[in-house]
Design an enzyme around this catalytic site. Structure first.
Site, PDB file in Angstrom:
ATOM      1  N   TYR A 160      35.232  -1.880  29.083  1.00  0.00           N
ATOM      2  CA  TYR A 160      36.366  -1.007  28.803  1.00  0.00           C
ATOM      3  C   TYR A 160      36.065   0.287  28.345  1.00  0.00           C
ATOM      4  O   TYR A 160      36.911   1.009  28.038  1.00  0.00           O
ATOM      5  CB  TYR A 160      37.229  -1.856  27.569  1.00  0.00           C
ATOM      6  CG  TYR A 160      38.099  -3.014  27.958  1.00  0.00           C
ATOM      7  CD1 TYR A 160      36.978  -4.170  28.622  1.00  0.00           C
ATOM      8  CD2 TYR A 160      39.316  -3.450  28.178  1.00  0.00           C
ATOM      9  CE1 TYR A 160      37.930  -5.374  29.140  1.00  0.00           C
ATOM     10  CE2 TYR A 160      39.678  -4.445  28.425  1.00  0.00           C
ATOM     11  CZ  TYR A 160      39.123  -5.620  28.830  1.00  0.00           C
ATOM     12  OH  TYR A 160      39.787  -6.735  29.207  1.00  0.00           O
ATOM     13  N   LYS A 227      28.638 -14.118  26.212  1.00  0.00           N
ATOM     14  CA  LYS A 227      27.819 -14.561  27.647  1.00  0.00           C
ATOM     15  C   LYS A 227      26.526 -14.171  27.751  1.00  0.00           C
ATOM     16  O   LYS A 227      25.853 -13.764  28.563  1.00  0.00           O
ATOM     17  CB  LYS A 227      28.543 -14.014  28.668  1.00  0.00           C
ATOM     18  CG  LYS A 227      29.899 -14.743  29.104  1.00  0.00           C
ATOM     19  CD  LYS A 227      29.533 -16.182  29.626  1.00  0.00           C
ATOM     20  CE  LYS A 227      29.073 -16.159  31.070  1.00  0.00           C
ATOM     21  NZ  LYS A 227      28.934 -17.523  31.289  1.00  0.00           N
ATOM     22  N   ASP A 281      32.411 -19.235  28.152  1.00  0.00           N
ATOM     23  CA  ASP A 281      33.301 -19.999  29.046  1.00  0.00           C
ATOM     24  C   ASP A 281      33.423 -21.550  28.171  1.00  0.00           C
ATOM     25  O   ASP A 281      34.538 -22.282  28.596  1.00  0.00           O
ATOM     26  CB  ASP A 281      32.672 -20.111  30.337  1.00  0.00           C
ATOM     27  CG  ASP A 281      31.122 -20.324  30.363  1.00  0.00           C
ATOM     28  OD1 ASP A 281      30.293 -19.369  30.724  1.00  0.00           O
ATOM     29  OD2 ASP A 281      30.616 -21.253  29.637  1.00  0.00           O
ATOM     30  N   ASP A 305      39.646 -10.259  25.190  1.00  0.00           N
ATOM     31  CA  ASP A 305      40.888 -10.015  25.692  1.00  0.00           C
ATOM     32  C   ASP A 305      41.525 -11.239  26.261  1.00  0.00           C
ATOM     33  O   ASP A 305      42.675 -11.704  26.173  1.00  0.00           O
ATOM     34  CB  ASP A 305      40.584  -8.996  27.138  1.00  0.00           C
ATOM     35  CG  ASP A 305      41.882  -8.249  27.374  1.00  0.00           C
ATOM     36  OD1 ASP A 305      43.154  -8.881  27.101  1.00  0.00           O
ATOM     37  OD2 ASP A 305      41.913  -7.645  28.336  1.00  0.00           O
TER      38      ASP A 305
END
Ligand code: NAP
Length: 588
Positions: A160, A227, A281, A305
């Protein structure tokens, strides 16, 4: 400070920062931005509710003095087309704590989103979203009451950051050539390119804020969501920096999940916040299946987000989810939905999102009693099925009311005899009980609990069993009875005159008692125990531990912390972990 259009209220005192903490007077001046579209409707209603809650909780001893700050369309009218005037930035910084309604992002003309501009210009680096269930709110989960988390999402870095180049643009071509020739990078020609910067500074200040919140609010854990298994040097680094902050700045107040299992046998040391991490995840799945395992979540921008909206949807949708964007002290609380222009000025929509952002704001001020009044009155009103249109269409037999009508019902409920102290005590009792139940399961079945809560064991600390230690001068027969009663195959022997710890196993009984033809009642454990111990630190990886066991031809190692044995890992433990969790070859 002189403003062009902003006016200080007639009374009130500004909040200040002293010794790194907010100093909130009893008559603070707080900023509010009305917002566009439905903003004025919900702001008007919420201001009445917040003021009524403060009045009711403190009987006039405390009072908020509101100062209007202009952004969006209202600003554009006052400041000659400027949607985000410098004066608004100054006002928000000056007043420290503010709340805002939703803002329209003007289309075309190269405008940045006002919300993005606000975050960047004030360096509001943490986006904070508490998500919890309120009885009566329609939810798709079977047990939505188990959801009670506060998400700290990094707000300034990651994909972002805006370092992105269109496919085929001169910048993308130049960057592509550089990456391919200088670093041998391989990817398709003419790709669009984006860069994901993630720094120790940005990650650490976010995690630091999350840990402080957890400590100040008696939260059980902070989970770093990342991640890192794929993006090692950005997401993986976030995880590592997160653990570093905990270790370097909060050593006495935190405990890692590895130590929770490895050193403390699953029992959380009193008052300490558990620091753990999960892959992003898996986290989506866990928040559906085991939401009560999670408390404060600290995560990177993109993960945060997705995660905030997904978790909010679990307990009744984004419609009532509150939020805030925060710097070290400056905080702007806000409705998380948009301006819903089709409902503007109809006095129709749900004020819940802005309302609970205000509850967060009251908690931020330390005005817990006023915050609690709203928190406990809200479900009462919803359970009477007095709701705005959005909830009414999901319920049978609801009474649909307007935005202002809902505010009236809430104020009436707060003024009725709500025993806030008793409700809070009841809530805290329920939280304590649930924590104790999970702790008991962690102690009794650590590996099964670890597996169910989504943790993959990485270190010996994760899989070690608590040790039993015995005095060196005790008779072997006595210790044998103890081992049989407890169902264990080895004990650690405390140092005798030589000052060395030792270990006695079932195997020692066979070889040094039965095979050697001696009487266990007449031999002391120190005579047959093996020493010195082969010890490993709690943070040693399972791979290194296995190598140590093979090289030393031993079937168990003792895990030690500050030279004291705290656990034991046997080849049976390693076998069980690999069988249950699988084994991915480690990249050395
Ligand atoms: P939106 O304004 O959030 O509205 C989408 C839908 O969500 C509405 O049509 C309504 O659903 C429901 N909704 C939103 N707020 C509600 C409330 N308080 N009570 C009940 N239902 C509510 O999203 P959008 O239409 O995509 O965006 C409109 C404008 O808002 C855009 O200019 C966008 O840039 C801006 N925006 C601002 C912010 C912000 O300031 N933080 C955030 C997001 C978007 P139903 O139609 O089903 O009733």
């Amino acid at each position: 400070m002189g403003y062009r259009h902003i006016e200080y209220p007639e009374a009130g005192t500004k909040i200040t920062v002293e010794g790194g903490r907010l100093r909130v007077p009893d008559d603070p001046i707080l900023g509010f931005v009305e917002g566009d579209g439905i903003g004025p409707d919900i702001t008007r209603a919420c201001l009445r509710v917040w003021d009524a809650a403060v009045e009711q909780a403190y009987g006039g001893r405390r009072k908020i003095h509101w100062m209007e700050i202009y952004m969006g369309e209202k600003a554009s009218e006052k400041y000659d087309g400027d949607f985000f005037p410098d004066e608004a930035k100054e006002g928000l910084k000056d007043i420290i704590v503010s709340i805002k309604g939703p803002l329209t992002t003007p289309v075309g003309g190269g405008f940045r989103s006002l919300n993005v501009a606000l975050r960047q210009d004030l360096d509001l680096y943490a986006c904070v979203r508490p998500v919890r269930y309120y009885p009566g709110v329609p939810s798709p989960l079977r047990a939505p009451e188990l959801v009670d988390v506060v998400i700290y999402r990094e707000n300034t870095e990651d994909v972002y950051a805006g370092i992105e180049y269109r496919a085929g643009s001169p910048e993308a071509r130049k960057l592509e050539a550089f990456l391919k020739t200088e670093f041998g990078a391989e990817f398709f020609e003419d790709s669009g390119l984006g860069i994901k910067p993630m720094s120790a500074f940005g990650s650490k200040r976010l995690v630091r804020k999350a840990i402080r919140y957890a400590l100040d609010n008696d939260r059980e854990s902070v989970t770093l969501v990342h991640k890192g298994n794929i993006q090692k040097y950005t997401e993986g680094a976030f995880r590592q920096w997160g653990y570093e902050v905990a270790r370097e700045e909060f050593a006495a107040e935190t405990v890692t999940e590895a130590d929770l299992f490895g050193v403390y046998g699953g029992k959380r040391p009193e008052g300490r916040v558990v620091i753990k991490d999960r892959i992003a995840d898996i986290m989506f799945q866990l928040m559906l299946l085991r939401p009560n395992e999670f408390d404060v979540i600290a995560t990177t921008n993109l993960n945060g987000d997705y995660l905030s909206d997904a978790i909010a949807a679990e307990v009744g949708g984004v419609g009532i989810a509150p939020g805030a964007n925060m710097a070290d002290h400056v905080a702007v609380f806000e409705a998380t939905h948009g301006t819903a222009p089709k409902y503007a000025n109809l006095d129709k929509v749900n004020p819940g999102s802005l309302l609970f952002s205000g509850v967060m704001m009251l908690e931020y001020l330390g005005w817990k009693e006023a915050a609690d009044l709203i928190t406990f009155a809200f479900p009462e009103v919803i359970q009477k099925k007095i709701v705005t249109y959005d909830f009414a269409r999901l319920m049978t037999g609801a009474t649909e009311v307007s935005t202002s009508g809902f505010a009236d019902a809430l104020i009436d409920e707060m003024r009725a005899d709500v025993d806030v102290g008793a409700r809070r005590a009841e809530h805290e009792r329920a939280v304590d009980e649930e924590r104790r139940e999970r702790e008991a399961r962690r102690v009794a079945e650590p590996i099964a609990e670890m597996k169910a809560s989504g943790r993959t064991p990485h270190t010996v600390g994760d899989i070690a069993s608590p040790i039993m230690s015995v005095k060196s001068g005790v008779a072997v027969s006595e210790v044998m009875h103890l081992m049989r009663e407890r169902g264990i195959s080895s004990v650690v022997v405390e140092p005798g005159t030589d000052g060395l710890w030792a270990i006695m196993t079932q195997r020692d009984i066979i070889s040094r008692i039965v095979h050697a033809n001696r009487s266990p009642a007449r031999v002391k454990v120190e005579e047959i125990a093996s020493k010195p111990l082969v010890t490993v630190p709690t943070d040693m990886s399972l791979q290194e531990c296995a190598s140590r066991m093979v090289e030393s031809s031993i079937r168990r190692v003792v895990v030690e912390e500050h030279d004291i044995p705290v656990g034991i890992v046997s080849d049976t433990d390693v076998f069980r972990i690999v069988e249950e969790f699988g084994w991915e070859p480690v990249v050395l």
